[in-house]
Design an enzyme around this catalytic site. Structure first.
Site, PDB file in Angstrom:
ATOM      1  N   THR A   1       0.827  -1.213   0.000  1.00 10.91           N
ATOM      2  CA  THR A   1       0.000   0.000   0.000  1.00 10.91           C
ATOM      3  C   THR A   1       0.859   1.259   0.000  1.00 10.91           C
ATOM      4  OG1 THR A   1      -1.655  -1.193   1.293  1.00 10.91           O
ATOM      5  CG2 THR A   1      -1.852   1.198   1.214  1.00 10.91           C
TER       6      THR A   1
ATOM      7  N   TYR B   1     -13.289  -3.570  -0.425  1.00 12.65           N
ATOM      8  CA  TYR B   1     -14.465  -3.039  -1.122  1.00 12.65           C
ATOM      9  C   TYR B   1     -15.613  -4.039  -1.222  1.00 12.65           C
ATOM     10  CZ  TYR B   1     -17.292  -0.207  -4.275  1.00 12.65           C
ATOM     11  OH  TYR B   1     -18.320   0.524  -4.816  1.00 12.65           O
TER      12      TYR B   1
ATOM     13  N   TYR C   1      -2.585 -10.407   4.995  1.00  9.33           N
ATOM     14  CA  TYR C   1      -2.527  -9.009   5.422  1.00  9.33           C
ATOM     15  C   TYR C   1      -3.919  -8.561   5.818  1.00  9.33           C
ATOM     16  CZ  TYR C   1      -1.483  -3.941   5.057  1.00  9.33           C
ATOM     17  OH  TYR C   1      -1.335  -2.594   5.301  1.00  9.33           O
TER      18      TYR C   1
ATOM     19  N   ARG D   1      -8.642  -0.230   5.747  1.00  7.39           N
ATOM     20  CA  ARG D   1      -8.616  -0.062   4.290  1.00  7.39           C
ATOM     21  C   ARG D   1      -9.571  -1.015   3.573  1.00  7.39           C
ATOM     22  NH1 ARG D   1      -4.703   3.161   2.185  1.00  7.39           N
ATOM     23  NH2 ARG D   1      -3.002   3.780   3.560  1.00  7.39           N
TER      24      ARG D   1
ATOM     25  N   LYS E   1       0.419 -10.217   8.472  1.00 13.67           N
ATOM     26  CA  LYS E   1       0.663  -8.833   8.846  1.00 13.67           C
ATOM     27  C   LYS E   1      -0.648  -8.332   9.439  1.00 13.67           C
ATOM     28  CE  LYS E   1       1.730  -4.202   7.114  1.00 13.67           C
ATOM     29  NZ  LYS E   1       1.981  -3.343   5.921  1.00 13.67           N
TER      30      LYS E   1
ATOM     31  N   ILE F   1       6.103  -5.164   9.718  1.00 16.34           N
ATOM     32  CA  ILE F   1       6.292  -4.586   8.390  1.00 16.34           C
ATOM     33  C   ILE F   1       5.901  -3.123   8.549  1.00 16.34           C
ATOM     34  CG2 ILE F   1       5.535  -4.544   5.980  1.00 16.34           C
ATOM     35  CD1 ILE F   1       5.141  -7.584   6.174  1.00 16.34           C
TER      36      ILE F   1
END
Length: 293
Positions: free
Chosen positions: A46, A109, A135, A140, A164, A206
């Site tokens: 990202t 989304y 992840y 997000r 992550k 990370i």
């Protein structure tokens, strides 16, 4: 996956003022990480603004990082999306010979159920020729991958080796650490709670702030892994304020401002993101002067 323990950084994609990819700046940033104790590099996450890069630009970034790294650090490649078939197609067609693992974000989304998330990563695990890092970043994706789903994937697929975890929820992270298979890695995706996660049994981070202050942040994580909590927290509190600053107006606007002040790259980001405003840039500059003495 010992090579994924410690501090990884989510590399930015530096742009010139005309918004083209700045290859020379990217090489400088990679060298800066190698020289200052970072353990591995994450490409096209990202923070790299991958959503605004063309296919050709993504290949340029990959080739540049591979060349600049020259085999020194393990590399992780971001390969994820909300179209499962498209992600699977890339996993089956790309050359991963220079990469240790892929980092794959939970579908955004679409807002799938937990079963949908499981089936998405099942398809990815079956297609990927190298280990997979899950992840989870609900801020997000608009959906939270629950610990039960993560543990199910970790137990069902040997090549699902880590997560992550970026829900910003230390209790959720602790549940993952408590219930995970022995060799499965829980990696922090939140810079501010990295040290508590490591001390609770996490495997590292990370990071975004880690690429701006690689020496201090990687040493903090190292001390945390060694259970030297007091020394680690000294470093945490030295840089805690700037963690808030770099995310105040969005990522990677803040970290790119740091790179500009360090003389590594421009602070240019692509729309719909905008660069840090003068007020934030001034506060970041003040912090850098303070920490650099």
């Amino acid at each position: 996956m010992q090579s994924l323990i410690g501090t990884g950084v989510a590399l930015v994609t530096p742009f010139k003022k005309d918004f083209s990819v700045d290859v020379d700046a990217l090489k400088k940033i990679v060298a800066f990480q190698i020289e200052n104790g970072i353990n591995y590099l994450v490409v096209l996450g990202t923070t790299a603004e991958a959503a605004t890069l063309t296919s050709d630009e993504k290949e340029l970034v990959i080739e540049t990082v591979i060349e600049a790294n020259n085999g020194k650090l393990p590399l992780v490649l971001g390969v994820g999306g909300n179209n499962t078939a498209e992600v699977v197609a890339e996993l089956k067609s790309r050359d991963f010979s220079k990469f240790t693992a892929v980092l794959s974000v939970s579908p955004y989304y679409n807002k799938p159920t937990q079963e949908g998330i499981y089936q998405h990563f099942k398809a990815i695990a079956e297609a990927s020729p190298i280990p997979v890092i899950l992840y989870n970043v609900p801020g997000r994706t608009a959906s939270n991958m629950l610990p039960s789903t993560v543990i199910r994937l970790a137990k069902d697929f040997k090549n699902v080796v880590a997560i992550k975890e970026a829900a910003g929820d230390i209790v959720q992270a602790m549940r993952l650490i408590q219930n995970k298979p022995k060799d499965f890695l829980v990696i922090s995706g939140d810079d501010m709670i990295t040290l508590p996660m490591v001390l609770a049994g996490g495997s590292g981070v990370i990071s975004v702030i880690g690429e701006g202050f690689p020496k201090q942040f990687s040493q903090m994580v190292r001390l945390g892994l060694q259970r030297k909590a007091d020394e680690a927290y000294e470093l945490h509190y030295q840089i805690a304020d700037v963690i808030d600053l770099i995310f105040e107006q969005g990522n990677p606007a803040g970290i790119k401002e740091i790179f500009k002040l360090l003389g590594l790259s421009e602070n240019t980001v692509r729309l719909p993101l905008v660069s840090a405003d003068e007020n934030l840039a001034s506060r970041i500059a003040t912090f850098i002067k303070k920490i650099n003495g």
